[in-house]
Scaffold this active site. Structure first.
Site, short mmCIF file in Angstrom:
data_model
loop_
_atom_site.label_atom_id
_atom_site.label_comp_id
_atom_site.label_asym_id
_atom_site.label_seq_id
_atom_site.Cartn_x
_atom_site.Cartn_y
_atom_site.Cartn_z
N CYS A 249 0.90 -1.17 0.00
CA CYS A 249 0.00 0.00 0.00
C CYS A 249 0.92 1.20 0.00
O CYS A 249 1.22 1.78 1.04
CB CYS A 249 -0.89 -0.02 1.23
SG CYS A 249 -2.04 -1.40 1.25
N ALA A 251 1.38 4.35 -1.89
CA ALA A 251 1.29 5.79 -2.18
C ALA A 251 1.21 6.61 -0.89
O ALA A 251 0.56 6.17 0.05
CB ALA A 251 0.05 6.06 -3.04
N PRO A 252 1.87 7.75 -0.83
CA PRO A 252 2.62 8.45 -1.88
C PRO A 252 4.07 8.00 -2.04
O PRO A 252 4.84 8.68 -2.73
CB PRO A 252 2.57 9.91 -1.41
CG PRO A 252 2.53 9.82 0.09
CD PRO A 252 1.76 8.56 0.41
N GLY A 253 4.45 6.89 -1.44
CA GLY A 253 5.78 6.35 -1.72
C GLY A 253 6.84 6.69 -0.69
O GLY A 253 8.02 6.40 -0.92
N LYS A 255 7.53 5.33 2.16
CA LYS A 255 8.25 4.15 2.68
C LYS A 255 8.92 3.39 1.54
O LYS A 255 9.97 2.78 1.75
CB LYS A 255 7.29 3.27 3.49
CG LYS A 255 6.77 4.01 4.72
CD LYS A 255 5.96 3.15 5.63
CE LYS A 255 5.30 3.97 6.72
NZ LYS A 255 4.22 4.89 6.23
N ASP A 299 -5.50 -3.57 -6.67
CA ASP A 299 -5.98 -3.90 -5.33
C ASP A 299 -5.06 -5.01 -4.83
O ASP A 299 -5.09 -6.13 -5.33
CB ASP A 299 -7.44 -4.37 -5.43
CG ASP A 299 -7.94 -4.96 -4.11
OD1 ASP A 299 -7.16 -4.99 -3.12
OD2 ASP A 299 -9.10 -5.40 -4.08
N ASP A 318 1.57 -1.47 4.81
CA ASP A 318 1.23 -0.22 5.53
C ASP A 318 -0.23 0.07 5.20
O ASP A 318 -0.54 0.87 4.32
CB ASP A 318 2.17 0.88 5.01
CG ASP A 318 2.04 2.17 5.79
OD1 ASP A 318 1.57 2.14 6.94
OD2 ASP A 318 2.42 3.22 5.24
N CYS A 371 -0.90 3.83 11.04
CA CYS A 371 -0.71 5.06 11.83
C CYS A 371 -1.97 5.25 12.67
O CYS A 371 -2.51 6.35 12.76
CB CYS A 371 -0.40 6.26 10.94
SG CYS A 371 -1.59 6.56 9.63
#
Ligand SMILES: C[S@@+](CC[C@H](N)C(=O)[O-])C[C@H]1O[C@@H](n2cnc3c(N)ncnc32)[C@H](O)[C@@H]1O
Length: 431
Positions: A249, A251-253, A255, A299, A318, A371
Site C-alpha cells: 500500500c 502511495a505516496p511512496g 516508505k 488492489d 502499511d 498510523c
C-alpha cells in the site's frame, strides 16, 4: 476589508469538511482562489478551526438559542472560524468581529449579521465557558474520547492533548547521498535548528517547520519529509541485497523510497497502490530521489490481478487505517472519521494481510504497519491473523521504542517528537 474573502473561504472549507471532504481535497482549490500572500493565513484558519472544532462548537452551541437553518449552516462555520481566532490567535478582536459581520453580509446572509455580531460580542465579553464534557474539553468527537479512554486508560488524556499540538517537521536523510551528521552540519550552516531523532537512524527533527525549498539539496534528493515513526519500518524489515521486496500500500511512496535508500542492491521493489490519483506521487518521489521501483495500480488483496507468482523476501504492509496516530497533522480526521469506520477498516486490514501472506517466501518477513492508535486495527488484527491455520511466527523486535502489546509494538504520539504508529513483524517458517 481584506480579511473577508479569506474568512468566507474558511467557512466554505469547514462546511465541505463537515459534509465529508478532507482538507487535502477542499483546501487546495480554495487556496488557489486567494492571492499568494493570504494563503498561509487561510491554511492556518482551516487547520486551527478543525483542530479545535469540538471545543469551539461546544461553545457556539451554548451561545445559540436555536441552531441556524440548514441553508445557513455556512454562517455557523463563519462564527466557528471567528471563535477560533478569538480563543487561539493574536488577531485584534475588533477586526475579527467587523470582518466576520461583513463576510456574513457579503455571503448573502444580511439577516444574520445581528446574530453574528451579538454572539461574537458576548463571546469576547464573557470569555470561554467551562467545557461541559471531555469531548468539548479535549476537542475530539465523543466516540473517540470514549474509545481512547477504554483502550489507553493511563494515556488517553496525553494522546488527546498531543493531538491538539502542532506536529514537528522531521526529515529522513537519504543514506545514499549523505550521512546524518554531515546533513546536520549543513543545516547548522544554513541557520536551520535541528537535532537527530532518537530511534530512526536517518531521522532529523527540525526546531521549526521550514519550506522544503530552503532545505539544502532538497531538489537533488538529499532528504525527504517523513515522521520518525514512519521511518522505523526499514529497520524492522532487515533488508539485504538481492531481496525482492513488496510495498503493498505504497502511495505516496514515502516508505518505498525509505526502503530503496536503506539498502542498495535489492533485486526489485514492487510498489502497489489501488488509488490511480495517488500513484503519480510515488513516481514523483522516486524521480526526485533518483530511485527505481516497479509501480503498479492494483488492489493488493486481489493477488490474481497483479501477482506474477514469484515470492517476496520482504513485504511491507502499511494498511489503510483510521490515521488516529496522525491527528495533529490531519485535524480534519476528528470530523471525518466515524466509529463504524473502524470495524470496516479492520476487515480490510485482515483481508490484505491474509491475501498477501500467500505471496511471502518461506523464511521471508512481513512488516504490518498502521498510523492508528486503536488496538482493533493493530495488535487485535495480528492476534486474529495468528488464529488462522497458516503457520507463522510473531517476531519480537529488539527495539527501545513503543509499548509491547504482546502482538506488535505501539507508538503513541509524543509532543515535539514522533507520531502514533503500530508495527508487527511476522515471519513465515521454512517448511
Ligand atoms: C497509509 S497509506 C500508505 C502510505 C505509504 N505507505 C507511505 O508511506 O507513503 C495507505 C495506502 O493504501 C492504499 N490502499 C488502500 N487499499 C488498498 C488496496 N486494497 N490495495 C492497494 N492499496 C490500497 C491507499 O490508496 C493509500 O495510498
Amino acid at each position: 476589508m481584506p480579511g473577508q474573502p479569506m474568512r468566507a473561504s474558511a467557512a466554505q472549507v469547514m462546511l465541505a469538511v463537515e459534509q465529508g471532504q478532507s482538507l487535502s481535497q477542499c483546501l487546495p482549490p480554495a487556496l488557489k482562489r486567494l492571492p499568494e500572500n493570504e494563503r498561509p493565513a487561510l491554511q492556518a484558519l482551516c487547520f486551527g478551526t478543525c483542530r479545535w472544532f469540538f471545543r469551539l462548537d461546544g461553545e457556539l452551541q451554548s451561545r445559540l438559542k436555536k441552531p441556524l437553518k440548514p441553508v445557513d449552516r455556512v454562517v455557523h462555520h463563519l462564527m466557528l472560524v471567528a471563535l477560533f481566532q478569538l480563543r487561539h490567535s493574536q488577531q485584534a478582536t475588533y477586526a475579527v468581529l467587523n470582518e466576520t459581520v461583513e463576510a456574513c453580509r457579503t455571503m448573502g446572509r444580511p439577516h444574520l449579521t445581528g446574530l453574528v455580531n451579538g454572539v461574537l460580542r458576548a463571546a469576547e465579553r464573557e470569555g470561554e465557558p467551562a467545557p461541559q464534557s471531555d469531548s468539548v474539553s479535549f476537542s475530539h468527537p465523543p466516540w473517540m474520547v470514549e474509545k481512547l479512554r477504554h483502550n489507553w486508560p493511563d494515556d488517553w488524556h496525553n494522546i488527546l492533548d498531543t493531538n491538539n499540538t502542532q506536529a514537528p517537521m522531521t526529515l529522513r536523510v537519504n543514506a545514499r547521498r549523505f550521512n546524518r551528521d554531515r546533513y546536520l552540519e549543513l543545516l547548522a550552516e544554513t541557520g536551520i535548528g535541528a537535532r537527530a531523532t532518537a530511534f530512526a537512524p536517518h531521522g532529523i527533527q527540525l526546531a521549526a517547520p521550514v519550506p522544503v525549498d530552503q532545505l539544502p539539496y532538497f531538489a537533488d534528493g538529499a532528504v525527504s519529509v517523513q515522521d520518525e515513526a514512519a521511518q522505523l519500518c526499514t529497520t524492522l524489515l532487515e533488508l539485504a541485497p538481492g531481496q525482492r521486496v513488496l510495498d503493498a500500500c505504497a502511495a505516496p511512496g514515502g516508505k518505498t523510497c525509505a526502503i530503496l535508500e536503506a539498502c542498495e542492491g535489492l533485486a526489485e521493489v514492487v510498489a502497489i497502490d489501488e488509488s490511480a490519483d495517488r500513484l503519480p506521487r510515488i513516481e514523483e518521489n522516486l524521480e526526485r530521489l533518483d530511485l527505481d521501483a516497479s509501480v503498479q495500480q492494483a488492489d493488493a488483496a486481489n493477488t490474481d490481478q497483479w501477482w506474477d507468482g514469484r515470492f517476496f523476501d520482504r513485504i511491507l504492509l502499511d494498511v489503510p487505517c483510521s490515521a488516529t496516530g496522525v491527528i495533529r497533522r490531519h485535524p480534519d480526521i476528528k470530523l471525518l472519521r466515524r466509529e463504524s469506520d473502524i470495524v470496516a477498516l479492520a476487515n480490510i486490514q485482515l483481508g490484505l494481510l491474509t491475501a498477501l501472506w500467500q505471496t511471502l517466501k518461506p523464511g521471508g518477513r512481513l512488516v504490518y504497519g498502521t498510523c492508528s492508535v486503536f488496538p482493533q486495527e493493530n495488535h487485535r488484527i495480528i492476534r486474529r491473523f495468528l488464529n488462522q491455520p497458516d503457520e507463522m511466527v510473531l517476531l519480537e523486535p529488539d527495539v527501545l521504542w513503543g509499548h509491547d502489546t504482546g502482538a506488535g509494538r505501539q507508538l503513541l504520539p509524543v509532543p515535539h517528537s514522533h507520531d502514533g504508529f503500530f508495527y508487527a513483524v511476522l515471519e513465515k517458517p521454512v517448511q
